[in-house]
Design a protein around this motif. Structure first.
Motif, PDB file in Angstrom:
ATOM      1  N   ASP A   3       0.811  -1.216   0.000  1.00  0.00           N
ATOM      2  CA  ASP A   3       0.000   0.000   0.000  1.00  0.00           C
ATOM      3  C   ASP A   3       0.845   1.267   0.000  1.00  0.00           C
ATOM      4  O   ASP A   3       0.302   2.382  -0.052  1.00  0.00           O
ATOM      5  N   GLU A   4       2.155   1.108   0.060  1.00  0.00           N
ATOM      6  CA  GLU A   4       3.037   2.273   0.044  1.00  0.00           C
ATOM      7  C   GLU A   4       3.056   2.885  -1.354  1.00  0.00           C
ATOM      8  O   GLU A   4       2.943   2.182  -2.368  1.00  0.00           O
ATOM      9  N   GLU A   5       3.207   4.208  -1.410  1.00  0.00           N
ATOM     10  CA  GLU A   5       3.219   4.895  -2.701  1.00  0.00           C
ATOM     11  C   GLU A   5       4.434   4.463  -3.523  1.00  0.00           C
ATOM     12  O   GLU A   5       5.546   4.374  -3.016  1.00  0.00           O
ATOM     13  N   LYS A   6       4.197   4.209  -4.794  1.00  0.00           N
ATOM     14  CA  LYS A   6       5.310   3.897  -5.694  1.00  0.00           C
ATOM     15  C   LYS A   6       6.114   5.172  -5.926  1.00  0.00           C
ATOM     16  O   LYS A   6       5.546   6.259  -6.066  1.00  0.00           O
ATOM     17  N   PRO A   7       7.433   5.069  -6.002  1.00  0.00           N
ATOM     18  CA  PRO A   7       8.281   6.275  -6.095  1.00  0.00           C
ATOM     19  C   PRO A   7       8.317   6.885  -7.485  1.00  0.00           C
ATOM     20  O   PRO A   7       9.350   6.966  -8.144  1.00  0.00           O
ATOM     21  N   PHE A   8       7.152   7.328  -7.958  1.00  0.00           N
ATOM     22  CA  PHE A   8       6.989   7.970  -9.259  1.00  0.00           C
ATOM     23  C   PHE A   8       6.472   9.373  -8.973  1.00  0.00           C
ATOM     24  O   PHE A   8       5.406   9.533  -8.352  1.00  0.00           O
ATOM     25  N   LEU A   9       7.207  10.405  -9.401  1.00  0.00           N
ATOM     26  CA  LEU A   9       7.000  11.743  -8.862  1.00  0.00           C
ATOM     27  C   LEU A   9       6.744  12.792  -9.937  1.00  0.00           C
ATOM     28  O   LEU A   9       7.072  12.606 -11.114  1.00  0.00           O
ATOM     29  N   THR A  10       6.189  13.916  -9.475  1.00  0.00           N
ATOM     30  CA  THR A  10       6.142  15.154 -10.247  1.00  0.00           C
ATOM     31  C   THR A  10       6.761  16.253  -9.395  1.00  0.00           C
ATOM     32  O   THR A  10       6.440  16.377  -8.209  1.00  0.00           O
ATOM     33  N   MET A  11       7.661  17.031  -9.980  1.00  0.00           N
ATOM     34  CA  MET A  11       8.249  18.185  -9.294  1.00  0.00           C
ATOM     35  C   MET A  11       7.540  19.453  -9.757  1.00  0.00           C
ATOM     36  O   MET A  11       7.339  19.660 -10.963  1.00  0.00           O
ATOM     37  N   VAL A  21      -2.807  23.333  -9.106  1.00  0.00           N
ATOM     38  CA  VAL A  21      -3.529  23.519 -10.376  1.00  0.00           C
ATOM     39  C   VAL A  21      -2.617  24.042 -11.480  1.00  0.00           C
ATOM     40  O   VAL A  21      -2.970  23.969 -12.656  1.00  0.00           O
ATOM     41  N   SER A  22      -1.444  24.568 -11.123  1.00  0.00           N
ATOM     42  CA  SER A  22      -0.464  25.017 -12.100  1.00  0.00           C
ATOM     43  C   SER A  22       0.859  25.215 -11.375  1.00  0.00           C
ATOM     44  O   SER A  22       0.930  25.108 -10.150  1.00  0.00           O
ATOM     45  N   ALA A  23       1.908  25.499 -12.147  1.00  0.00           N
ATOM     46  CA  ALA A  23       3.221  25.759 -11.554  1.00  0.00           C
ATOM     47  C   ALA A  23       4.065  26.514 -12.559  1.00  0.00           C
ATOM     48  O   ALA A  23       3.871  26.401 -13.782  1.00  0.00           O
ATOM     49  N   ALA A  24       5.003  27.298 -12.045  1.00  0.00           N
ATOM     50  CA  ALA A  24       5.906  28.021 -12.943  1.00  0.00           C
ATOM     51  C   ALA A  24       6.787  27.050 -13.726  1.00  0.00           C
ATOM     52  O   ALA A  24       7.068  27.263 -14.903  1.00  0.00           O
ATOM     53  N   ILE A  25       7.207  25.970 -13.068  1.00  0.00           N
ATOM     54  CA  ILE A  25       8.037  24.941 -13.699  1.00  0.00           C
ATOM     55  C   ILE A  25       7.509  23.589 -13.256  1.00  0.00           C
ATOM     56  O   ILE A  25       7.227  23.378 -12.073  1.00  0.00           O
ATOM     57  N   LYS A  26       7.401  22.661 -14.203  1.00  0.00           N
ATOM     58  CA  LYS A  26       6.931  21.312 -13.892  1.00  0.00           C
ATOM     59  C   LYS A  26       7.922  20.292 -14.417  1.00  0.00           C
ATOM     60  O   LYS A  26       8.346  20.368 -15.576  1.00  0.00           O
ATOM     61  N   GLY A  27       8.300  19.340 -13.568  1.00  0.00           N
ATOM     62  CA  GLY A  27       9.094  18.194 -13.981  1.00  0.00           C
ATOM     63  C   GLY A  27       8.270  16.948 -13.746  1.00  0.00           C
ATOM     64  O   GLY A  27       8.214  16.441 -12.622  1.00  0.00           O
ATOM     65  N   ASP A  28       7.611  16.458 -14.783  1.00  0.00           N
ATOM     66  CA  ASP A  28       6.638  15.374 -14.630  1.00  0.00           C
ATOM     67  C   ASP A  28       7.281  14.012 -14.905  1.00  0.00           C
ATOM     68  O   ASP A  28       8.372  13.927 -15.471  1.00  0.00           O
ATOM     69  N   PHE A  29       6.593  12.950 -14.489  1.00  0.00           N
ATOM     70  CA  PHE A  29       6.972  11.560 -14.754  1.00  0.00           C
ATOM     71  C   PHE A  29       8.394  11.259 -14.270  1.00  0.00           C
ATOM     72  O   PHE A  29       9.164  10.575 -14.941  1.00  0.00           O
ATOM     73  N   LEU A  30       8.759  11.790 -13.101  1.00  0.00           N
ATOM     74  CA  LEU A  30      10.119  11.625 -12.594  1.00  0.00           C
ATOM     75  C   LEU A  30      10.269  10.242 -11.968  1.00  0.00           C
ATOM     76  O   LEU A  30       9.824   9.976 -10.856  1.00  0.00           O
ATOM     77  N   ASP A  31      10.906   9.366 -12.714  1.00  0.00           N
ATOM     78  CA  ASP A  31      11.067   7.965 -12.322  1.00  0.00           C
ATOM     79  C   ASP A  31      12.331   7.802 -11.482  1.00  0.00           C
ATOM     80  O   ASP A  31      13.137   8.727 -11.349  1.00  0.00           O
ATOM     81  N   GLN A  32      12.526   6.576 -10.953  1.00  0.00           N
ATOM     82  CA  GLN A  32      13.773   6.273 -10.254  1.00  0.00           C
ATOM     83  C   GLN A  32      14.932   6.469 -11.214  1.00  0.00           C
ATOM     84  O   GLN A  32      14.861   6.129 -12.382  1.00  0.00           O
ATOM     85  N   ARG A  33      16.019   7.011 -10.710  1.00  0.00           N
ATOM     86  CA  ARG A  33      17.141   7.387 -11.554  1.00  0.00           C
ATOM     87  C   ARG A  33      17.812   6.173 -12.180  1.00  0.00           C
ATOM     88  O   ARG A  33      17.754   5.056 -11.654  1.00  0.00           O
ATOM     89  N   ALA A  34      18.478   6.385 -13.303  1.00  0.00           N
ATOM     90  CA  ALA A  34      19.244   5.337 -13.975  1.00  0.00           C
ATOM     91  C   ALA A  34      20.612   5.207 -13.306  1.00  0.00           C
ATOM     92  O   ALA A  34      21.099   6.155 -12.677  1.00  0.00           O
ATOM     93  N   TYR A  61       3.616  12.469  -5.251  1.00  0.00           N
ATOM     94  CA  TYR A  61       3.437  11.142  -5.824  1.00  0.00           C
ATOM     95  C   TYR A  61       2.377  11.227  -6.908  1.00  0.00           C
ATOM     96  O   TYR A  61       1.391  11.955  -6.774  1.00  0.00           O
ATOM     97  N   ARG A  62       2.568  10.450  -7.971  1.00  0.00           N
ATOM     98  CA  ARG A  62       1.596  10.440  -9.051  1.00  0.00           C
ATOM     99  C   ARG A  62       1.427   8.999  -9.539  1.00  0.00           C
ATOM    100  O   ARG A  62       2.297   8.151  -9.327  1.00  0.00           O
ATOM    101  N   PRO A  63       0.317   8.685 -10.223  1.00  0.00           N
ATOM    102  CA  PRO A  63       0.134   7.332 -10.746  1.00  0.00           C
ATOM    103  C   PRO A  63       1.178   7.009 -11.817  1.00  0.00           C
ATOM    104  O   PRO A  63       1.680   7.892 -12.505  1.00  0.00           O
ATOM    105  N   THR A  64       1.464   5.729 -11.974  1.00  0.00           N
ATOM    106  CA  THR A  64       2.425   5.297 -12.988  1.00  0.00           C
ATOM    107  C   THR A  64       1.709   5.110 -14.325  1.00  0.00           C
ATOM    108  O   THR A  64       1.586   3.997 -14.844  1.00  0.00           O
ATOM    109  N   ASN A  65       1.207   6.214 -14.846  1.00  0.00           N
ATOM    110  CA  ASN A  65       0.579   6.202 -16.168  1.00  0.00           C
ATOM    111  C   ASN A  65       1.145   7.361 -16.978  1.00  0.00           C
ATOM    112  O   ASN A  65       2.065   8.051 -16.529  1.00  0.00           O
ATOM    113  N   VAL A  97      -0.591  10.015 -18.122  1.00  0.00           N
ATOM    114  CA  VAL A  97      -1.451  11.199 -18.063  1.00  0.00           C
ATOM    115  C   VAL A  97      -0.666  12.359 -17.453  1.00  0.00           C
ATOM    116  O   VAL A  97      -0.122  12.228 -16.355  1.00  0.00           O
ATOM    117  N   PRO A  98      -0.562  13.499 -18.118  1.00  0.00           N
ATOM    118  CA  PRO A  98       0.144  14.648 -17.535  1.00  0.00           C
ATOM    119  C   PRO A  98      -0.440  15.026 -16.176  1.00  0.00           C
ATOM    120  O   PRO A  98      -1.646  14.871 -15.932  1.00  0.00           O
TER     121      PRO A  98
END
Length: 393
Positions: free
Chosen positions: A51-59, A72-85, A140-144, A146-147
């Motif tokens: 039940d823990e949140e998956k580490p998939f993020l939006t900055m 509802v908005s942001a000056a800068i968005k970094g979406d779909f931020l996955d675990q680093r390579a 945290y965001r869903p792993t899909n 969708v922006p």
């Protein structure tokens, strides 16, 4: 059709063609800061914590929230931020690299204004952002695919980090999202103000520094609670809070040490998942191999991470089959980072020396500035390069 009408038709075709091409308009940023962001939440999600949140993020930088506290908005968005390579190369390799929206770092795949060549160092893997005081959120965001701002409101309220940062003009920052405590799962950020572009570095030396950004209590925790990281070798259960670092430079073909460069103690690394302090750089010669032609070299780097009680000369390989109790780890920086049979207990990363076509030489070897970060049983390499002469054709 007269000449004037023909000309108008040609202009119309040209304008239609230009209109069909997409163009990204960048807004110039006065006195920017340079920012790069990594998601270090390499967590194990299993039955015990399903039940823990998956580490998939939006900055979100300078977000705007509605009355319910939903971004509802942001000056800068970094979406779909996955675990680093495992490897962050010295150029922005992620743009257009796959059909997936998942981004292994910021800016990564984001089509934004990036940094220049600053004091000879290529900052094209850092995004330009306005300097000054900023509110920074990670959600945290869903792993899909969708922006973020197209998600349902309840899915945009999972704010895990909400902090304020002061970013200086023309400063270079690396931000890490990480887990501070393994038992409580507390998450935070470290913002490191880099100094590689401010210090005198030689073109004939390769530089590397080390960080242990592991969670408090990770290495002491029961192995059943840790992610199965077979490819991390002896590092997979973590390292202790204070470790020594030894460097061996090798020729290809196994643990084939170059004379004079076997188990050179570089220093130590201390676990610090809070301060963001920059650690000292260590160096080794680009052409340490006496047989090199001083144009290209094929040496690779073997990093031994050892408890202060362990002598590498007495135990050069470690006991791969036995439990080393988080006192021994090996990182092999070789080739493109693929695993090889002679270092079964090592975590493999790409070599620190860049070999590329440059000038009349193909290849030519270049020194780099590198950072190795050890995080909860894994290790990551970031390589920074200088601007190289282009090939001559």
């Amino acid at each position: 059709m007269n000449k004037k009408l023909t000309t108008l038709c040609l202009w119309g075709i040209l304008l239609a063609g230009l209109a069909a091409c997409s163009k990204v308009e960048y807004t110039e940023i006065e006195n920017p800061a340079y920012l790069r962001v990594f998601n270090n939440l390499n967590l194990r999600i299993g039955l015990e914590n399903k039940d823990e949140e998956k580490p998939f993020l939006t900055m979100l930088i300078d977000p705007v929230l509605d009355a319910d506290g939903t971004p509802v908005s942001a000056a800068i968005k970094g979406d779909f931020l996955d675990q680093r390579a495992p490897y962050a190369p010295p150029y922005p390799s992620h743009v257009g690299s796959s059909n997936s929206v998942n981004n292994p770092e910021y800016p990564g795949k984001e089509n934004v204004l990036v940094g220049p060549v600053l004091n000879g160092f290529d900052l094209s893997s850092w995004a330009q952002v306005p300097s000054g005081r900023h509110r920074v959120m990670f959600c945290y965001r869903p792993t899909n695919a969708v922006p973020f701002f197209s998600l349902e409101p309840q899915l945009r309220r999972k704010i895990v980090i909400d902090t304020v940062l002061e970013l200086g003009a023309r400063e270079v920052y690396t931000m890490h999202v990480l887990q501070r405590n393994f038992a409580t799962r507390k998450v935070g950020v470290i913002v490191r103000t880099e100094n590689f572009h401010k210090i005198a570095l030689s073109d004939s030396l390769v530089y590397v520094n080390f960080y242990n950004y592991s969670s408090e209590g990770f290495w002491q925790a029961d192995k059943s609670l840790k992610k199965n990281q077979f490819e991390s070798g002896m590092l997979k259960y973590g390292i202790r809070d204070q470790m020594n670092i030894f460097l061996t430079l090798c020729k290809p073909g196994g643990f084939n040490a170059i004379p004079g460069y076997k188990f050179i103690q570089l220093g130590s690394v201390t676990r610090d998942a809070a301060s963001g302090k920059v650690t000292p750089y260590f160096s080794f010669p680009l052409y340490a191999d006496p047989t090199s032609n001083h144009i290209s070299t094929d040496i690779w780097q073997r990093i031994s991470v050892l408890s202060p009680s362990i002598d590498p000369e007495r135990n050069p390989y470690g006991d791969v089959a036995a439990d080393t109790d988080c006192q021994y780890g090996v990182i092999a920086c070789i080739g493109n980072g693929s695993r090889t049979s002679f270092e079964q207990g090592a975590l493999h990363l790409p070599g620190m020396i860049v070999n590329i076509h440059s000038g009349v030489h193909n290849p030519r070897s270049f020194s780099t500035v590198n950072t190795i970060e050890i995080v909860n049983g894994n290790a990551y390499l970031t390589t920074i390069q200088r601007k190289y002469p282009p090939p001559v054709y």
